[in-house]
Motif scaffolding. Sequence first.
Motif: not given
Length: 113
Positions: A88-89, A51-56
């Motif tokens: 998760d996607p 989630g953090e990677a997607i948001k970043a």
Amino acid sequence: MQTNLFLILVIGIPLSVAFICLFILLIRALLKYIRSKDVREGKQAAKVSLGEAIKANRLRCHMTQEFVAETIGVSRQAVSKWESGASDPSTSNMIALAKLFGISAEELLRSIK
């Protein structure tokens, strides 16, 4: 009297054995669940990291959750859940996110801790 004793033996003993087996299986399942605490915590940490990677990446590209959602064809709430780690996607959505962010899906997954 013999009929009652016979019924107790025919019905009671197998029923008792079945109850004991069920109890043993329940205890084994609980022990397995308790022992898997590290695995469950690791999965939770990976979800947060994904989630953090997607948001970043979304913020790096100066995109809103709504824009990302409309572009790949999901709801804004779905993007929010991915970023919070609540879900998760799917693989196809992961690939679509990577393309949208201008990176490969492998790079997106590599950024997970």
